[in-house]
Design a protein around this motif. Sequence first.
Motif, PDB file in Angstrom:
ATOM      1  N   ARG A   1      65.723  16.076  -6.575  1.00  0.00           N
ATOM      2  CA  ARG A   1      66.263  14.860  -5.938  1.00  0.00           C
ATOM      3  C   ARG A   1      65.239  13.737  -5.997  1.00  0.00           C
ATOM      4  O   ARG A   1      65.565  12.586  -6.261  1.00  0.00           O
ATOM      5  N   THR A   2      63.978  14.067  -5.783  1.00  0.00           N
ATOM      6  CA  THR A   2      62.917  13.057  -5.816  1.00  0.00           C
ATOM      7  C   THR A   2      62.814  12.396  -7.186  1.00  0.00           C
ATOM      8  O   THR A   2      62.593  11.189  -7.287  1.00  0.00           O
ATOM      9  N   TYR A   3      62.995  13.188  -8.236  1.00  0.00           N
ATOM     10  CA  TYR A   3      62.815  12.665  -9.591  1.00  0.00           C
ATOM     11  C   TYR A   3      64.131  12.321 -10.296  1.00  0.00           C
ATOM     12  O   TYR A   3      64.150  12.083 -11.498  1.00  0.00           O
ATOM     13  N   GLY A   4      65.240  12.306  -9.564  1.00  0.00           N
ATOM     14  CA  GLY A   4      66.504  11.862 -10.157  1.00  0.00           C
ATOM     15  C   GLY A   4      67.151  12.846 -11.111  1.00  0.00           C
ATOM     16  O   GLY A   4      67.968  12.439 -11.951  1.00  0.00           O
TER      17      GLY A   4
ATOM     18  N   ASP B   1      57.571  15.570 -12.784  1.00  0.00           N
ATOM     19  CA  ASP B   1      56.644  14.436 -12.666  1.00  0.00           C
ATOM     20  C   ASP B   1      56.212  13.944 -14.045  1.00  0.00           C
ATOM     21  O   ASP B   1      56.125  12.742 -14.290  1.00  0.00           O
ATOM     22  N   ARG B   2      55.962  14.869 -14.967  1.00  0.00           N
ATOM     23  CA  ARG B   2      55.536  14.466 -16.309  1.00  0.00           C
ATOM     24  C   ARG B   2      56.668  13.832 -17.114  1.00  0.00           C
ATOM     25  O   ARG B   2      56.461  12.867 -17.840  1.00  0.00           O
TER      26      ARG B   2
ATOM     27  N   ASN C   1      57.527   7.827 -12.912  1.00  0.00           N
ATOM     28  CA  ASN C   1      57.001   6.532 -13.345  1.00  0.00           C
ATOM     29  C   ASN C   1      55.513   6.541 -13.052  1.00  0.00           C
ATOM     30  O   ASN C   1      55.067   6.059 -12.017  1.00  0.00           O
ATOM     31  N   ARG C   2      54.769   7.096 -13.967  1.00  0.00           N
ATOM     32  CA  ARG C   2      53.336   7.211 -13.727  1.00  0.00           C
ATOM     33  C   ARG C   2      52.648   5.872 -13.871  1.00  0.00           C
ATOM     34  O   ARG C   2      53.104   4.993 -14.572  1.00  0.00           O
ATOM     35  N   GLU C   3      51.506   5.792 -13.215  1.00  0.00           N
ATOM     36  CA  GLU C   3      50.707   4.573 -13.318  1.00  0.00           C
ATOM     37  C   GLU C   3      50.252   4.330 -14.752  1.00  0.00           C
ATOM     38  O   GLU C   3      50.218   3.211 -15.212  1.00  0.00           O
TER      39      GLU C   3
ATOM     40  N   SER D   1      56.071  25.352  -8.715  1.00  0.00           N
ATOM     41  CA  SER D   1      55.024  24.408  -9.137  1.00  0.00           C
ATOM     42  C   SER D   1      55.319  23.861 -10.531  1.00  0.00           C
ATOM     43  O   SER D   1      55.172  22.662 -10.779  1.00  0.00           O
TER      44      SER D   1
ATOM     45  N   SER E   1      58.046  21.251 -10.508  1.00  0.00           N
ATOM     46  CA  SER E   1      57.575  20.001  -9.896  1.00  0.00           C
ATOM     47  C   SER E   1      56.718  19.198 -10.871  1.00  0.00           C
ATOM     48  O   SER E   1      56.875  17.984 -11.024  1.00  0.00           O
ATOM     49  N   ILE E   2      55.793  19.890 -11.529  1.00  0.00           N
ATOM     50  CA  ILE E   2      54.898  19.216 -12.473  1.00  0.00           C
ATOM     51  C   ILE E   2      55.685  18.680 -13.674  1.00  0.00           C
ATOM     52  O   ILE E   2      55.467  17.564 -14.129  1.00  0.00           O
TER      53      ILE E   2
ATOM     54  N   ASP F   1      54.839  17.259 -23.839  1.00  0.00           N
ATOM     55  CA  ASP F   1      55.696  16.601 -22.845  1.00  0.00           C
ATOM     56  C   ASP F   1      55.845  15.113 -23.111  1.00  0.00           C
ATOM     57  O   ASP F   1      56.880  14.531 -22.823  1.00  0.00           O
ATOM     58  N   LYS F   2      54.830  14.496 -23.714  1.00  0.00           N
ATOM     59  CA  LYS F   2      54.938  13.071 -23.977  1.00  0.00           C
ATOM     60  C   LYS F   2      56.019  12.802 -25.034  1.00  0.00           C
ATOM     61  O   LYS F   2      56.822  11.874 -24.906  1.00  0.00           O
TER      62      LYS F   2
ATOM     63  N   ALA G   1      62.415  18.575  -5.240  1.00  0.00           N
ATOM     64  CA  ALA G   1      61.704  17.890  -6.328  1.00  0.00           C
ATOM     65  C   ALA G   1      62.713  17.232  -7.278  1.00  0.00           C
ATOM     66  O   ALA G   1      62.501  16.112  -7.743  1.00  0.00           O
TER      67      ALA G   1
END
Lengths: 182, 182
Positions: free
Chosen positions: A33-36, A174-175, A179-181, A167, A170-171, A116-117, A31
């Motif tokens: 590596r996926t998110y840098g 992502d948060r 680069n969320r839509e 989990s 990972s979350i 988180d924002k 996770a």
Amino acid sequence: MALIHHPVLNRNGEIAAAAVTNLDLHDIARAARTYGVRAVYVVTPLEDQKVLAERIIDHWVSGIGSEYNPKRKEALELIRIQDSLDGVLTDMARRGAGTPRTVATTARSRSRGIGDKMLKEKMATGAPYLLLLGTAWGLAEEIFDSADFILDPIKGISEYNHLSVRSAASILFDRLLGNRED
Amino acid sequence: MALIHHPVLNRNGEIAAAAVTNLDLHDIARAARTYGVRAVYVVTPLEDQKVLAERIIDHWVSGIGSEYNPKRKEALELIRIQDSLDGVLTDMARRGAGTPRTVATTARSRSRGIGDKMLKEKMATGAPYLLLLGTAWGLAEEIFDSADFILDPIKGISEYNHLSVRSAASILFDRLLGNRED
């Protein structure tokens, strides 16, 4: 980020050292590596646990596993082992990564938590941040005392919030880094 | 959601049946409970794998594990075992959950993919949805052919996208079902 195995709480709320888990390292490194994420520190002062972690990393980064699955190598080479949070900070400074703002995470709401924002906005300035995740029953109080920020718990839609550390990591990636839509 | 162990692809791209993994069940069930997912179907036609899954569930739902860790029971009791995707649909109908729209997930972009934000809007109507996640090297083509929707891959910030199915499930629940700040 740093995956803290000590000091954490055991099920009775006492300070303890948790065992290193093979799948924590794989899932969180993949996770990351996926998110840098730049590095995944595995923090444990226990010699046998450090040896175990090194063995896992060596297998996938330079051993047979690196040929069997090169993608796994790209993930696991992010992992660095340190005795303590101080060791992590010293290592980051030595590598020219500067002195990070530390962010403790928790499954329980605490008085000085930030969302988180807001944290994502702070991180966008480019300053180094170190996310601290606890194994076992979570980070010990001393980690919260010394942290620059405490991130609010991940909330689902129920009162139940017993995510695995895999989990949760990972979350949070992502948060905070995706680069969320929206 | 359904965690598909067959038909999935093996590392050579052939149709295969993957083994049930203890930690998949735990991590995904815990995340599912956190985000209000109604059921986690474990799909495998292999008798020994069904027995293994049943043993794990029984230990935590009615066995010693249920007293040791009641929170784990609340998660693992969401799990139901079925032979096939057809079996899942039949079981949902039998339980009065209706006929769901099926959503296949993938780590590779495909022509008729939809974004998670659009899917979240569709799900907000309250109609039943069934999210399909593949173990091993991902869902077999026949699952994509029959799915009502194909969800775009989770993208981090790099080309690397080799998340574990545990991480992918957690992130998707958070994106599709979470009450995000933003």
